[in-house]
Scaffold this active site. Structure first.
Site, PDB file in Angstrom:
ATOM      1  N   LYS A 168       0.738  -5.431  10.152  1.00  9.86           N
ATOM      2  CA  LYS A 168       1.677  -4.856   9.193  1.00  9.86           C
ATOM      3  C   LYS A 168       1.762  -3.335   9.396  1.00  9.86           C
ATOM      4  CE  LYS A 168      -2.064  -4.697   5.751  1.00  9.86           C
ATOM      5  NZ  LYS A 168      -2.722  -5.463   4.690  1.00  9.86           N
ATOM      6  N   ARG A 183      -4.117  -8.591  -7.537  1.00  5.23           N
ATOM      7  CA  ARG A 183      -2.943  -7.985  -6.914  1.00  5.23           C
ATOM      8  C   ARG A 183      -1.858  -9.050  -6.773  1.00  5.23           C
ATOM      9  NH1 ARG A 183      -3.657  -4.973  -1.138  1.00  5.23           N
ATOM     10  NH2 ARG A 183      -3.550  -7.112  -0.367  1.00  5.23           N
ATOM     11  N   TYR A 185       4.565  29.400   4.743  1.00  7.54           N
ATOM     12  CA  TYR A 185       5.208  29.365   3.427  1.00  7.54           C
ATOM     13  C   TYR A 185       4.238  29.743   2.315  1.00  7.54           C
ATOM     14  CZ  TYR A 185       9.161  26.829   5.456  1.00  7.54           C
ATOM     15  OH  TYR A 185      10.245  26.464   6.185  1.00  7.54           O
ATOM     16  N   MET A 195       6.836  21.237   7.151  1.00  2.00           N
ATOM     17  CA  MET A 195       7.394  19.911   7.421  1.00  2.00           C
ATOM     18  C   MET A 195       7.257  19.530   8.906  1.00  2.00           C
ATOM     19  SD  MET A 195      11.264  18.475   6.858  1.00  2.00           S
ATOM     20  CE  MET A 195      11.351  19.043   5.169  1.00  2.00           C
TER      21      MET A 195
HETATM   22  C1  LIG Z   1      -4.095  -5.737   5.031  1.00  2.73           C
HETATM   23  C2  LIG Z   1      -4.726  -7.043   4.781  1.00  2.73           C
HETATM   24  C3  LIG Z   1      -5.765  -7.512   5.605  1.00  2.73           C
HETATM   25  C4  LIG Z   1      -6.432  -6.663   6.673  1.00  2.73           C
HETATM   26  O1  LIG Z   1      -7.487  -5.886   6.112  1.00  2.73           O
HETATM   27  P1  LIG Z   1      -8.389  -4.944   7.020  1.00  2.73           P
HETATM   28  O2  LIG Z   1      -9.325  -4.309   6.061  1.00  2.73           O
HETATM   29  O3  LIG Z   1      -7.466  -3.940   7.635  1.00  2.73           O
HETATM   30  O4  LIG Z   1      -9.042  -5.800   8.040  1.00  2.73           O
HETATM   31  C5  LIG Z   1      -6.206  -8.816   5.423  1.00  2.73           C
HETATM   32  N1  LIG Z   1      -5.683  -9.600   4.453  1.00  2.73           N
HETATM   33  C6  LIG Z   1      -4.713  -9.158   3.603  1.00  2.73           C
HETATM   34  C7  LIG Z   1      -4.208 -10.065   2.550  1.00  2.73           C
HETATM   35  C8  LIG Z   1      -4.215  -7.863   3.733  1.00  2.73           C
HETATM   36  O5  LIG Z   1      -3.276  -7.439   2.892  1.00  2.73           O
END
Ligand SMILES: *Cc1c(COP(=O)(O)O)cnc(C)c1O
Length: 374
Positions: free
Chosen positions: A38, A136, A264, A313
């Site tokens: 991701k 979550r 800045y 930036m």
């Molecule tokens: C991002 C994520 C992972 C990966 O976690 P790491 O700590 O980067 O290995 C695994 N499972 C879910 C559901 C996640 O959202």
């Protein structure tokens, strides 16, 4: 690698391979590896990383959103892809692109079954996500009966896996909480598997889970950060190799005198004659302003050059007074030994946040020794 002549993020595919094999070495042979790619492969390049892992035999990929999965499919990645956080608006592209949704609520399960029905699907693979304490996303154990009822009335979907996510697998002080999550997951999976009459894959460990609770590996593990070289623990960082190195270059050198200021808000005060180097990288590239005013340093010809003044930036100025350097010299923002994790610490954050914020305008390059061809 040749020296950087512009801001460059180097992706070391040998390091990626090493980390993959290291994490696999913590698992039993049949345990599957799901690589989490991701957020553009934790800021690297999701397609390049997934292609490399696919050649290593990685069993599954996961992305957060369906658009990320579509990108992998566009690049002809054929490995199954779990979408961790789909929304009902994405159902069409999920089915069109053979992506596998994580289903986390009754409402969503009903909606996905109805959608799969409308598309005349049979046994479309879905993954049921259970909340065991992260609070979550996910079903609760009390919803099992409703879930099983819905599943018993349809043949348009089939549960490919049951999973949960640990809240604090990196923290030894949270061992009993984590074991409680694993126990809950165990009970939930037993109950569902009994009722639905077939055995879906089970998985609950992320990287730190693999490193600290490998006894709960079940059928598959989901590794993200470990593949990119960080184990959330100095013991494991020693065994992993950071995949990403961020390098830039000196665009201009200034010789300043007492009373001058830099950047800045005039936040860089010059109290004694000094030499500064301006770098073509800034907060728009993912280096936040909190690193400014001396909080962080970069490596210039092997020596630490602290940031002077505010991060702009598109530019950062560093103090190179006692460093032998000239315009065009390479500057290391982080690499394998001067790590992203240490830099993230200076912004009171973690490697995940620093890496995933690296802007798409930074050029990516790949390094890969052709070890196989020797
Ligand atoms: C991002 C994520 C992972 C990966 O976690 P790491 O700590 O980067 O290995 C695994 N499972 C879910 C559901 C996640 O959202």
């Amino acid at each position: 690698m040749p020296k950087a002549t512009e801001t460059t993020l180097e992706i070391d595919l040998n390091a990626l391979r090493h980390n993959y094999h290291f994490l696999k070495s913590k698992l039993e042979t049949p345990t599957k590896m799901l690589a989490v790619v991701k957020a553009n492969g934790y800021g690297s390049d999701g397609v390049i990383v997934a292609k490399e892992l696919e050649t290593l035999g990685c069993d599954y990929f996961a992305v957060a959103y369906s658009g990320e999965g579509e990108q992998l499919r566009d690049a002809e990645i054929t490995t199954p892809i779990l979408v961790l956080h789909p929304l009902p608006i994405n159902f069409n592209s999920i089915i069109e692109r053979c992506l596998e949704p994580s289903i986390y609520s009754i409402k969503m399960l009903q909606a996905f079954i109805a959608f799969a029905d409308s598309k005349s699907q049979k046994d479309y693979p879905i993954h049921l996500k259970f909340n065991t304490g992260l609070n979550r996303l996910g079903f609760t154990a009390s919803e099992i009966t409703t879930i099983c009822n819905l599943l018993s009335k349809t043949s348009s979907v089939k549960v490919r896996s049951l999973f949960s996510h640990l809240a604090a697998s990196e923290d030894v002080n949270e061992k009993s909480f984590t074991e409680g999550q694993i126990n809950q997951f165990q009970h939930i999976s037993e109950e569902i598997s009994k009722v639905i009459g077939y055995q879906p894959l089970l998985h609950t460990l992320n990287t730190s889970g693999v490193l600290n609770y490998s006894e709960a590996q079940y059928d598959m593990v989901r590794c993200g950060i470990g593949l990119y070289g960080f184990g959330n623990d100095i013991r494991y960082n020693k065994e992993l190799i950071p995949v990403l190195s961020l390098k830039t270059v000196i665009s201009q050198i200034h010789h300043l005198s007492k009373g001058d200021t830099v950047g800045y808000g005039r936040k860089g005060q010059v109290n004694t004659a000094l030499k500064t180097a301006t770098l073509p990288i800034g907060h728009a590239d993912g280096l936040p302003r909190t690193l400014g005013q001396g909080r962080a340093s970069f490596l210039v010809n092997g020596k630490q050059a602290p940031i002077i003044g505010n991060v702009c930036m598109d530019m950062i100025m560093v103090n190179v007074t006692n460093i032998d350097c000239e315009e065009g010299d390479e500057v290391i923002v982080f690499d394998k030994t001067f790590t992203a994790e240490a830099l993230a610490d200076k912004m009171n954050s973690i490697s995940y946040e620093l890496l995933t914020a690296l802007s798409s305008r930074i050029k990516r390059t790949i390094s890969r020794k052709e070890i196989d061809k020797q």
